[in-house]
Design an enzyme around this catalytic site. Structure first.
Site, PDB file in Angstrom:
ATOM      1  N   LEU A 121       0.846  -1.191   0.000  1.00  0.00           N
ATOM      2  CA  LEU A 121       0.000   0.000   0.000  1.00  0.00           C
ATOM      3  C   LEU A 121       0.882   1.242   0.000  1.00  0.00           C
ATOM      4  O   LEU A 121       2.004   1.222   0.521  1.00  0.00           O
ATOM      5  CB  LEU A 121      -0.896   0.021   1.252  1.00  0.00           C
ATOM      6  CG  LEU A 121      -1.935  -1.105   1.386  1.00  0.00           C
ATOM      7  CD1 LEU A 121      -2.634  -0.997   2.745  1.00  0.00           C
ATOM      8  CD2 LEU A 121      -2.944  -1.063   0.259  1.00  0.00           C
ATOM      9  N   ASP A 122       0.362   2.328  -0.589  1.00  0.00           N
ATOM     10  CA  ASP A 122       1.062   3.605  -0.514  1.00  0.00           C
ATOM     11  C   ASP A 122       1.281   3.979   0.956  1.00  0.00           C
ATOM     12  O   ASP A 122       0.514   3.567   1.841  1.00  0.00           O
ATOM     13  CB  ASP A 122       0.250   4.714  -1.188  1.00  0.00           C
ATOM     14  CG  ASP A 122       0.096   4.496  -2.685  1.00  0.00           C
ATOM     15  OD1 ASP A 122       0.916   3.752  -3.261  1.00  0.00           O
ATOM     16  OD2 ASP A 122      -0.841   5.073  -3.271  1.00  0.00           O
ATOM     17  N   ARG A 123       2.275   4.799   1.203  1.00  0.00           N
ATOM     18  CA  ARG A 123       2.636   5.161   2.579  1.00  0.00           C
ATOM     19  C   ARG A 123       1.445   5.721   3.358  1.00  0.00           C
ATOM     20  O   ARG A 123       1.241   5.400   4.527  1.00  0.00           O
ATOM     21  CB  ARG A 123       3.783   6.175   2.558  1.00  0.00           C
ATOM     22  CG  ARG A 123       4.281   6.581   3.942  1.00  0.00           C
ATOM     23  CD  ARG A 123       5.539   7.415   3.842  1.00  0.00           C
ATOM     24  NE  ARG A 123       5.980   7.861   5.146  1.00  0.00           N
ATOM     25  CZ  ARG A 123       5.650   9.038   5.689  1.00  0.00           C
ATOM     26  NH1 ARG A 123       4.886   9.877   5.018  1.00  0.00           N
ATOM     27  NH2 ARG A 123       6.079   9.367   6.892  1.00  0.00           N
ATOM     28  N   THR A 125      -1.768   5.278   2.707  1.00  0.00           N
ATOM     29  CA  THR A 125      -2.964   4.439   2.636  1.00  0.00           C
ATOM     30  C   THR A 125      -2.901   3.408   3.755  1.00  0.00           C
ATOM     31  O   THR A 125      -1.857   2.804   3.992  1.00  0.00           O
ATOM     32  CB  THR A 125      -3.056   3.735   1.269  1.00  0.00           C
ATOM     33  OG1 THR A 125      -3.143   4.721   0.241  1.00  0.00           O
ATOM     34  CG2 THR A 125      -4.288   2.840   1.203  1.00  0.00           C
TER      35      THR A 125
END
EC number: 5.4.99.-
Length: 300
Positions: A121-123, A125
């Site tokens: 996941l993106d940082r 998210t």
């Protein structure tokens, strides 16, 4: 059927077969060591012993808290908080989710302390992230990812109101010129498909449930922006205007995968984080309701 064919059909790759042969693994039929060219017959018992995996000393263990959603001999599923990177980089070298999982494996004296992250996941998210505990388990889930059999569901808060209650965004994604980080919809990009369902329409925003059918970088953020509905709080693709959430309003709420070792389907859920819950409450307030009333409601 040859042993080689049988194990390949069950997810053991050529690379792993080679590693089993040369790095201390073992393949036995009826408790006798065999080559992969051995033919199997009805009633044979096949046992595959995986080779030991060397630890990755470059991964520094972090002993910060780790929220575990599911654990078995083969898989570890955790709830990633927003603000923590999934994997180490030069910007975040020693307290990413991978570092925390490594710390957990060290603390629990796990036989294999090599980290195998399956989903990322993106940082900023939050939500469900899957780790495999060994190479074979990673290969199994990576195959499910490529075949779109691993199901990831997201909750998001997007700007504006949607005309359709359900839809699919099927637009290719590539790098935005002049940026190493941003992506955009472009005809020469990689195929990307996002499916969405409207959960609740509010005055200026919409609560969505989304499913990723592909896994491009920033896929949901880029697709919703291209649709004219950037995520609330997304400073990269929109504007940071919400007083309750200071990141993109995106959460991986559940992941479903097949566990071949237990012959069962596993679904893991991550509860909605407090900042996203507050943002939804704020957006759901009645016209003219003061901000203080919403703040008080959230405290209660």
């Amino acid at each position: 059927m040859f042993v080689r064919t049988f194990v390949r059909q069950r997810g053991i790759s050529r690379t792993l077969l080679k590693s089993i042969k040369f790095n201390g693994g073992d393949i036995r039929v009826n408790d006798e060591p065999v080559r992969v060219t051995r033919k199997l017959t009805q009633g044979d018992e096949l046992v595959v012993k995986l080779p030991p995996e060397p630890g990755n000393d470059r991964i520094v263990p972090s002993f910060e808290p780790l929220a575990i959603l599911f654990e078995s001999e083969h898989f570890l599923v955790v709830n990633k908080p927003a603000g923590i990177a999934s994997v180490p980089s030069h910007l975040y070298p020693d307290d990413t989710l991978v570092n925390r999982v490594k710390g957990y494996l060290v603390t629990t004296h796990a036989a294999n302390q090599t980290t195998h992250i399956v989903t990322r996941l993106d940082r900023e998210t939050s939500g469900v992230v899957i780790f495999a505990k060994h190479h074979f388990a990673h290969t199994v889930l990576d195959t499910q990812l490529k075949q779109h059999r691993l199901k990831k569901m997201y909750i998001a808060l997007a700007k504006g109101r949607f005309k359709n209650r359900h839809g699919a965004i099927n637009q290719p994604i590539g790098r935005q010129p002049g940026s190493f980080v941003k992506r955009m919809v472009r005809t020469d990009g990689k195929a990307a498909l996002t499916e969405y369902w409207v959960v609740k329409q509010m005055r200026a925003t919409t609560l969505l449930k989304l499913r990723l059918h592909t896994g491009r970088t920033h896929q949901i953020r880029v697709h919703l922006t291209a649709l004219g509905h950037p995520l609330v709080g997304d400073f990269l693709y929109g504007q940071q205007t919400d007083p309750f959430i200071h990141r993109q309003a995106l959460h991986c709420a559940s992941v479903t995968f097949y566990d071949p070792f237990a012959a069962t389907t596993v679904t893991c859920y991550a509860p909605l984080p407090s900042d996203l819950a507050r943002a939804v409450t704020f957006e759901s307030r009645q016209p003219g309701q003061p901000l203080s009333a919403v703040t008080m409601a959230n405290k209660n």
